[in-house]
Design a protein around this motif. Structure first.
Motif, PDB file in Angstrom:
ATOM      1  N   VAL A   1       2.398   6.964  -6.583  1.00  0.00           N
ATOM      2  CA  VAL A   1       1.402   8.005  -6.893  1.00  0.00           C
ATOM      3  C   VAL A   1       1.944   9.386  -6.544  1.00  0.00           C
ATOM      4  O   VAL A   1       1.812  10.346  -7.315  1.00  0.00           O
ATOM      5  CB  VAL A   1       0.084   7.733  -6.141  1.00  0.00           C
ATOM      6  CG1 VAL A   1      -0.871   8.925  -6.270  1.00  0.00           C
ATOM      7  CG2 VAL A   1      -0.586   6.470  -6.668  1.00  0.00           C
ATOM      8  N   HIS A   2       2.591   9.477  -5.372  1.00  0.00           N
ATOM      9  CA  HIS A   2       3.131  10.760  -4.910  1.00  0.00           C
ATOM     10  C   HIS A   2       4.214  11.266  -5.863  1.00  0.00           C
ATOM     11  O   HIS A   2       4.248  12.458  -6.214  1.00  0.00           O
ATOM     12  CB  HIS A   2       3.694  10.602  -3.498  1.00  0.00           C
ATOM     13  CG  HIS A   2       3.718  11.877  -2.730  1.00  0.00           C
ATOM     14  ND1 HIS A   2       4.031  11.949  -1.394  1.00  0.00           N
ATOM     15  CD2 HIS A   2       3.490  13.160  -3.107  1.00  0.00           C
ATOM     16  CE1 HIS A   2       3.965  13.198  -0.985  1.00  0.00           C
ATOM     17  NE2 HIS A   2       3.653  13.956  -2.009  1.00  0.00           N
ATOM     18  N   LEU A   3       5.087  10.373  -6.286  1.00  0.00           N
ATOM     19  CA  LEU A   3       6.132  10.752  -7.230  1.00  0.00           C
ATOM     20  C   LEU A   3       5.530  11.180  -8.573  1.00  0.00           C
ATOM     21  O   LEU A   3       6.016  12.121  -9.217  1.00  0.00           O
ATOM     22  CB  LEU A   3       7.104   9.593  -7.438  1.00  0.00           C
ATOM     23  CG  LEU A   3       8.022   9.274  -6.251  1.00  0.00           C
ATOM     24  CD1 LEU A   3       8.758   7.960  -6.493  1.00  0.00           C
ATOM     25  CD2 LEU A   3       9.011  10.410  -6.011  1.00  0.00           C
TER      26      LEU A   3
ATOM     27  N   PHE B   1       0.837  -1.210   0.000  1.00  0.00           N
ATOM     28  CA  PHE B   1       0.000   0.000   0.000  1.00  0.00           C
ATOM     29  C   PHE B   1       0.869   1.256   0.000  1.00  0.00           C
ATOM     30  O   PHE B   1       0.630   2.200  -0.771  1.00  0.00           O
ATOM     31  CB  PHE B   1      -0.914  -0.020   1.227  1.00  0.00           C
ATOM     32  CG  PHE B   1      -1.738   1.237   1.393  1.00  0.00           C
ATOM     33  CD1 PHE B   1      -2.780   1.517   0.521  1.00  0.00           C
ATOM     34  CD2 PHE B   1      -1.459   2.131   2.419  1.00  0.00           C
ATOM     35  CE1 PHE B   1      -3.537   2.677   0.667  1.00  0.00           C
ATOM     36  CE2 PHE B   1      -2.207   3.286   2.571  1.00  0.00           C
ATOM     37  CZ  PHE B   1      -3.247   3.553   1.688  1.00  0.00           C
ATOM     38  N   ARG B   2       1.896   1.259   0.857  1.00  0.00           N
ATOM     39  CA  ARG B   2       2.783   2.428   0.920  1.00  0.00           C
ATOM     40  C   ARG B   2       3.596   2.583  -0.359  1.00  0.00           C
ATOM     41  O   ARG B   2       3.878   3.713  -0.785  1.00  0.00           O
ATOM     42  CB  ARG B   2       3.706   2.300   2.131  1.00  0.00           C
ATOM     43  CG  ARG B   2       2.983   2.536   3.456  1.00  0.00           C
ATOM     44  CD  ARG B   2       3.909   2.384   4.637  1.00  0.00           C
ATOM     45  NE  ARG B   2       3.225   2.718   5.876  1.00  0.00           N
ATOM     46  CZ  ARG B   2       3.741   2.524   7.083  1.00  0.00           C
ATOM     47  NH1 ARG B   2       4.951   1.989   7.201  1.00  0.00           N
ATOM     48  NH2 ARG B   2       3.053   2.865   8.162  1.00  0.00           N
TER      49      ARG B   2
END
Length: 332
Positions: free
Chosen positions: A11-13, A4-5
Motif C-alpha cells: 500500500v505504501h509503495l 499485515f506488514r
C-alpha cells in the motif's frame, strides 16, 4: 503479522507511486494524459496516508523507514503549496492586492462592497463578478465589464484585454490582463478564471448506497477530464502573455485547480507563489465542500516579492475566501 506488514508495504509503495504521478503534471499536459492531473486533487489524502505509514515503519524499527523518509523529501515543496509556515518578511512599502471570487454577489452584494472598501487595497481582482457595478468603490478605476472578471485599482490603467484560449475563439475568457502604472512604473496584472467544473454538492456527496456512489464517481471523472483539457488551452494562452510581458507580472485568480496540478505548474512558471514565500497555515480558499481545497492564488515575477499572504476566513460572503497579499515592488 508479516502478512499485515507486507500488505502495508505494498500500500505504501502504491501511495508513493501515486504521489510521484502528481509530479508528472509539470511535464505531461492533460490532453495527452489527464490522469496525473486527477491525482493532484487527492494529494492531501495521499500525503497524509504516506506520512502515517512512514511513522509506522519508524515505530516498528524497520530499515525501510529511512527509504520512505528519503523519498518523502521530494514532496516538501508540494506540501508547502498547501500548508506553510514562513518567517515574517520585512520589505519596502508594499502594495496591497486582493483577489476574490465573489460568486456574482449572490451571497450579499452590499456586504461584498463594504468588505472591499474596508480593505483599502491598491488593486482588487474579482472573478465571477457578474458584470455588477460597485458604486461604493467610486474612487477606483475599473477595467471594461465583461461579466466574468474585473480589475479595480487606485492607480492608472493603461490598457486592458480579455484573454481567450486559442482553440476556443471568443468563448469563456480564461483571464483578463491590465497594464497598471504604479509609482511611475508599469506592471502587468493578470486576473485568471479557468473554466469551472460546475459541480453541485449532491454530485459529490456520498451516501450508503454503493451503486449510487460508484455512479457519482464515474460522473465526476467524466466532468473532470474534459475540463482539464479546456484548462490546457486557457493556461497556454495566459502563459504566453506572462513569459512575453515587457513588464513585471502579478498573476492572481481562481484557477479551479489545486496545487501540484498541470495548471499550477505552468501558470506559475517563472513566478513566485506568494503563499509559499509569505504564507502561514493552510492555503485552503474554497470552503463550500468539507475538504481542503486551494484554488485561489497570487503569483509575482521578480523584482516583486510577497511580504504577506492571508486567506481571510473571517467572512463568508462567497463560496471562496478572499486572498490578500502585500507585495514589495522593490524585491527587498
Amino acid at each position: 503479522m508479516k502478512i499485515f506488514r507486507l500488505i502495508l508495504l505494498i500500500v505504501h509503495l502504491g501511495i508513493l507511486f501515486l504521489l510521484l504521478g502528481t509530479l508528472m503534471n509539470a511535464y505531461i499536459p492533460p490532453k495527452i494524459f489527464p490522469w496525473f492531473n486527477l491525482l493532484s486533487l487527492g494529494f492531501p489524502v495521499l500525503i497524509i496516508s504516506y506520512c502515517i505509514l512512514t511513522i509506522f515503519w519508524v515505530a516498528s524499527w524497520k530499515k525501510r523507514a529511512f527509504v520512505f523518509m528519503f523519498a518523502g523529501l521530494a514532496f516538501i515543496n508540494p506540501v508547502k503549496r498547501w500548508v506553510n509556515f514562513s518567517e515574517d518578511k520585512k520589505g519596502a512599502p508594499a502594495i496591497k492586492v486582493v483577489s476574490f471570487n465573489i460568486k456574482g454577489g449572490v451571497m450579499g452584494q452590499k456586504d461584498i462592497e463594504q468588505y472591499l472598501k474596508a480593505q483599502d487595497a491598491d488593486v482588487i481582482l474579482l472573478q465571477e463578478d457578474g458584470g455588477r457595478e460597485f458604486p461604493v468603490l467610486k474612487d477606483y478605476k475599473r477595467t471594461a465589464p465583461n461579466g466574468y472578471l474585473s480589475i479595480l485599482t487606485k492607480h492608472k490603467i493603461l490598457n486592458d484585454k480579455i484573454i481567450y484560449a486559442s482553440d476556443e475563439g471568443e468563448g469563456v475568457p480564461g483571464g483578463l490582463q491590465a497594464d497598471i502604472e504604479i509609482r511611475g512604473k508599469v506592471y502587468k496584472f493578470l486576473n485568471v478564471y479557468l473554466y469551472p467544473f460546475k459541480f453541485e454538492k449532491d454530485m459529490v456527496r456520498l451516501n450508503g448506497n454503493t451503486d449510487d456512489n460508484e455512479q457519482k464517481l464515474k460522473d465526476v471523472v467524466k466532468r473532470l477530464i474534459p475540463t482539464f483539457k479546456k484548462h490546457q488551452g486557457q493556461v497556454d494562452a495566459i502563459h504566453t502573455i506572462t513569459v512575453n510581458s515587457p513588464y513585471p507580472v502579478i498573476l492572481t485568480g481562481d484557477f479551479n485547480s489545486v496545487p501540484n496540478s498541470y495548471e499550477y505548474y505552468h501558470l506559475s512558471e517563472g513566478l513566485e507563489d506568494a503563499f509559499v514565500t509569505a504564507g502561514k497555515g493552510s492555503a485552503t480558499s474554497f470552503h463550500d465542500y468539507k475538504f481542503p481545497i486551494r484554488i485561489d492564488y497570487v503569483f509575482s515575477s521578480k523584482p516583486i516579492r510577497a511580504v504577506s499572504y492571508v486567506v481571510d476566513r473571517s467572512v463568508s460572503i462567497s463560496d471562496h475566501y478572499p486572498v490578500i497579499s502585500e507585495l514589495s515592488l522593490t524585491g527587498k
